[in-house]
Design a protein around this motif. Structure first.
Motif, mmCIF file in Angstrom:
data_model
loop_
_atom_site.group_PDB
_atom_site.id
_atom_site.type_symbol
_atom_site.label_atom_id
_atom_site.label_comp_id
_atom_site.label_asym_id
_atom_site.label_seq_id
_atom_site.Cartn_x
_atom_site.Cartn_y
_atom_site.Cartn_z
ATOM 1 N N GLY A 51 -38.277 43.874 8.306
ATOM 2 C CA GLY A 51 -38.500 42.537 8.670
ATOM 3 C C GLY A 51 -37.752 41.989 10.039
ATOM 4 N N VAL A 52 -36.831 42.758 10.279
ATOM 5 C CA VAL A 52 -35.992 42.179 11.480
ATOM 6 C C VAL A 52 -36.627 42.311 12.667
ATOM 7 C CG1 VAL A 52 -33.628 42.641 12.576
ATOM 8 C CG2 VAL A 52 -33.910 43.077 10.228
ATOM 9 N N SER A 70 -39.172 39.384 12.445
ATOM 10 C CA SER A 70 -38.782 38.145 12.884
ATOM 11 C C SER A 70 -38.214 37.608 14.012
ATOM 12 C CB SER A 70 -37.714 37.674 11.659
ATOM 13 O OG SER A 70 -36.532 38.533 12.213
ATOM 14 N N GLY A 87 -41.343 37.247 16.506
ATOM 15 C CA GLY A 87 -41.436 35.927 16.372
ATOM 16 C C GLY A 87 -40.779 34.797 17.172
ATOM 17 N N SER A 88 -39.382 34.936 16.914
ATOM 18 C CA SER A 88 -38.475 33.989 17.616
ATOM 19 C C SER A 88 -38.629 34.246 19.284
ATOM 20 C CB SER A 88 -37.070 34.607 17.368
ATOM 21 O OG SER A 88 -36.771 34.343 15.993
ATOM 22 N N HIS A 90 -45.317 28.961 9.523
ATOM 23 C CA HIS A 90 -44.776 29.784 8.488
ATOM 24 C C HIS A 90 -45.569 29.567 7.499
ATOM 25 C CE1 HIS A 90 -41.899 31.699 11.268
ATOM 26 N NE2 HIS A 90 -41.498 30.436 11.628
#
Length: 142
Positions: A90-91, A94, A97-98, A110
């Motif tokens: 997941g890192v 995310s 996404g950022s 989200h």
């Protein structure tokens, strides 16, 4: 691939040199991130970004990327970089996404995760009737 649909469409629209198959692995060496940044900013040193898989190469790449992102105003923590390099769950997703929100000035919607246990267990892993009987009966009850 785990990426939100909007982000996946954005990454595909950038026409990167490698197609995205597994975000955890594909973003770990930083090469695709450098390519994304080069589409938005001039001066990203693509010649000094290595496509290697050795941890030392990944760290060198991310050190370069971190300097670029810091100068542009996106601070990335060491724990995030380490999580991406080590392909932690997941890192990378995310972070991308950022990065999408930072570069495009759009907000991602989200959605809350669906907590249905049946959907998380693939069909071939579901318990059979025999396994359930074996688990739920005691040796003396046979």
């Amino acid at each position: 691939s785990g990426l939100p649909r909007e982000v996946l469409k954005w990454v595909q629209s950038l026409d990167l040199s490698y197609s995205l198959k597994n975000p955890r692995r594909d973003f770990s060496n930083g090469f695709l991130i450098a390519e994304i940044l080069s589409r938005y900013w001039k001066g990203v040193p693509m010649h000094s970004i290595d496509t290697g898989t050795a941890v030392t190469k990944k760290r060198d790449n991310w050190e370069t990327l971190k300097k670029i992102l810091d100068t542009k105003g996106m601070n990335v923590g060491k724990d995030v970089v380490d999580g991406i390099i080590l392909s932690k769950e997941g890192v990378a997703i995310s972070f991308v996404g950022s990065l999408y929100e930072f570069l495009t000035s759009r907000k991602l919607q989200h959605l809350p995760p669906i907590d249905a246990p049946e959907t998380k267990v693939p069909p071939f892993r579901k318990a059979t009737a025999t396994a359930l009987l074996r688990e739920n009966t005691t040796p003396s009850g046979i």
